[in-house]
Design a protein around this motif. Sequence first.
Motif, mmCIF file in Angstrom:
data_model
loop_
_atom_site.group_PDB
_atom_site.id
_atom_site.type_symbol
_atom_site.label_atom_id
_atom_site.label_comp_id
_atom_site.label_asym_id
_atom_site.label_seq_id
_atom_site.Cartn_x
_atom_site.Cartn_y
_atom_site.Cartn_z
ATOM 1 N N GLU A 66 0.824 -1.210 0.000
ATOM 2 C CA GLU A 66 0.000 0.000 0.000
ATOM 3 C C GLU A 66 0.862 1.266 0.000
ATOM 4 N N LEU A 69 2.512 2.003 -3.398
ATOM 5 C CA LEU A 69 1.517 2.515 -4.346
ATOM 6 C C LEU A 69 1.168 3.961 -4.030
ATOM 7 N N GLU A 70 0.994 4.220 -2.765
ATOM 8 C CA GLU A 70 0.655 5.576 -2.325
ATOM 9 C C GLU A 70 1.746 6.564 -2.733
ATOM 10 N N LYS A 73 1.580 7.313 -6.618
ATOM 11 C CA LYS A 73 0.271 7.454 -7.252
ATOM 12 C C LYS A 73 0.238 8.571 -8.293
ATOM 13 N N ILE A 76 -0.175 7.502 -11.962
ATOM 14 C CA ILE A 76 -1.433 7.029 -12.542
ATOM 15 C C ILE A 76 -1.857 7.969 -13.659
ATOM 16 N N PHE A 89 -2.966 -0.465 -8.608
ATOM 17 C CA PHE A 89 -3.823 0.571 -8.020
ATOM 18 C C PHE A 89 -5.293 0.339 -8.381
ATOM 19 N N LEU A 90 -5.545 -0.698 -9.181
ATOM 20 C CA LEU A 90 -6.936 -1.006 -9.546
ATOM 21 C C LEU A 90 -7.510 -2.160 -8.736
ATOM 22 N N ASP A 93 -10.539 -1.438 -3.238
ATOM 23 C CA ASP A 93 -11.232 -0.164 -3.412
ATOM 24 C C ASP A 93 -10.247 0.990 -3.497
ATOM 25 N N ARG A 94 -9.047 0.691 -4.021
ATOM 26 C CA ARG A 94 -8.031 1.748 -4.070
ATOM 27 C C ARG A 94 -8.423 2.896 -4.981
ATOM 28 N N THR A 95 -9.202 2.582 -6.022
ATOM 29 C CA THR A 95 -9.632 3.679 -6.884
ATOM 30 C C THR A 95 -11.085 4.023 -6.658
ATOM 31 N N ASP A 96 -11.842 3.047 -6.202
ATOM 32 C CA ASP A 96 -13.274 3.269 -6.149
ATOM 33 C C ASP A 96 -13.907 2.135 -5.335
ATOM 34 N N MET B 1 -5.879 5.094 0.934
ATOM 35 C CA MET B 1 -5.431 5.896 -0.194
ATOM 36 C C MET B 1 -6.543 6.075 -1.223
ATOM 37 N N ARG B 2 -7.757 5.721 -0.900
ATOM 38 C CA ARG B 2 -8.762 5.748 -1.940
ATOM 39 C C ARG B 2 -9.660 6.963 -1.824
ATOM 40 N N ILE B 4 -8.185 7.235 -5.549
ATOM 41 C CA ILE B 4 -7.179 8.013 -6.258
ATOM 42 C C ILE B 4 -7.830 8.710 -7.448
ATOM 43 N N PHE B 5 -8.527 7.951 -8.186
ATOM 44 C CA PHE B 5 -9.320 8.543 -9.261
ATOM 45 C C PHE B 5 -10.450 7.578 -9.532
#
Lengths: 310, 164
Positions: A66, A69-70, A73, A76, A89-90, A93-96, B1-2, B4-5
């Motif tokens: 983590e 990646l942080e 970022k 991206i 990063f996908l 729930d890292r992106t959403d 970290m979420r 991000i986009f």
Amino acid sequence: MAGNHSFSLHALALISLFVMAAPGPAAGAGAVYREAYPRAAIDPSRGIGGAGDADFGATLQYWQDEKSLEQHKQWIGDPEHEWKLNWKFLDFDRTDDMHPGYLALEAGEKLFKLWAKREPAFRTCLGEGKTDLKGLAATYPKYDPKLKRIMTVEGRVEHCAQTALWETFKQGSPANNQISLYFKSLSAREPIRVDTGSAEIMQSYRRGEKLFHAKVGQFNFSCASCHTSSGLLGQRFRGQVPTTPFGDAAHFPTYRLALGDIESLQQRFMRCNLQARTKALPPGDPAYTDLEVFYTVLSNDYPVSVPSAR
Amino acid sequence: MRPIFSKWRNLVPLLLAAALAGCVAQPGKPAQPAAGGGKGTDFSEWPCLSYTLACGRTPNRKPVKQALAGPLGGDPARGKVFANERSKGNCVACHLIQGAEQPGSKGPDLSAYGTWDRSDAETYALVYDMRWRNPDTVMPTFGVNQILNDQELRDVVAFLQSSK
């Protein structure tokens, strides 16, 4: 949803082509002229560690956890650097927290619970006798001494559907992918632990390693031609950038936006084969099973990272 | 970290609808190969990874240094199209060439190849099969594996020679 006969127990539909993961003759055996891409040294006991080597892009430091990646970022969306994150990063729930991987997982959970309620043997079959499935999927692929073959998660789901439900959930089918995704999610964030101490697993790994380097298809490409640094790894290629093979197995089955559906690791192998104008094999094919063993050993020690979306 | 986009956010309602429309219950349907579609996507005449199918035992075609027969007689304009076209030469996947959009980065820059003083014959032989010069190349075997036919190869070579 029309014409859905899939919940009926069609009893004798079992004569499906149930391919055995028996060791086949290695491609290139005998006098046949077969080319291989030069091998980069991989030490299977290092698991994910090999992703730190220059032969594979040396990207481990950017996506291993983590924090890494942080820290990166800002890459991206940057075409120069994004590939170094290995798309990790996908995951989760890292992106959403609402990405479609979650929907697929929900579908899988529903489907599993429905069947496990109707036929509890389905659960115990997946659990190899136990009812608690937590952490189990992180140990796949594994050699099953009773069945005398290598089982992937998808292979186990297919097998248990056949023996416990008398249903055909072929590998690569939506039902199989969804249940496999749910099964794997019960090991989410557990480190992958393919048993490299098993002789059968290591034989399969070696065959998979050989397949990874075999030049095939009309383009005469191997997997290594695209997924190692002496090949196209990290290079712009048709608007894409091939990434390291390390860590990949962790996030499958994954939701593919381009396909509008989840896909298993072996379905990804199919697409890569087709992209390089090579005959694609059916999911569950012994050669793909060996490749999956190879790929999953290259994910050892990395956490199971489902649900994910790509 | 979420997060991000969020490239999914606006898709979710759509996908949710699709899921409700039945993706929960389609057990047993065989997998569809996602790529390709249409004719010519079987590729079983070329070597494959199978342990059981005939293509698993199909040999790779051996490297050849193909001689160019007669004068080149290629059409640079057609060659330019093939070189940039994904279904044909797709040289642009790896090379910077004239007319390139989204060029690849693996191969050398060929956008001024015409100034390199290479003969037609050598260029033809290299595009036909790079392996005689480098057995470990990642450049596809365009001639040997019939990705391009003789005239298409001549056109592509004429295009490279005209790139100045």
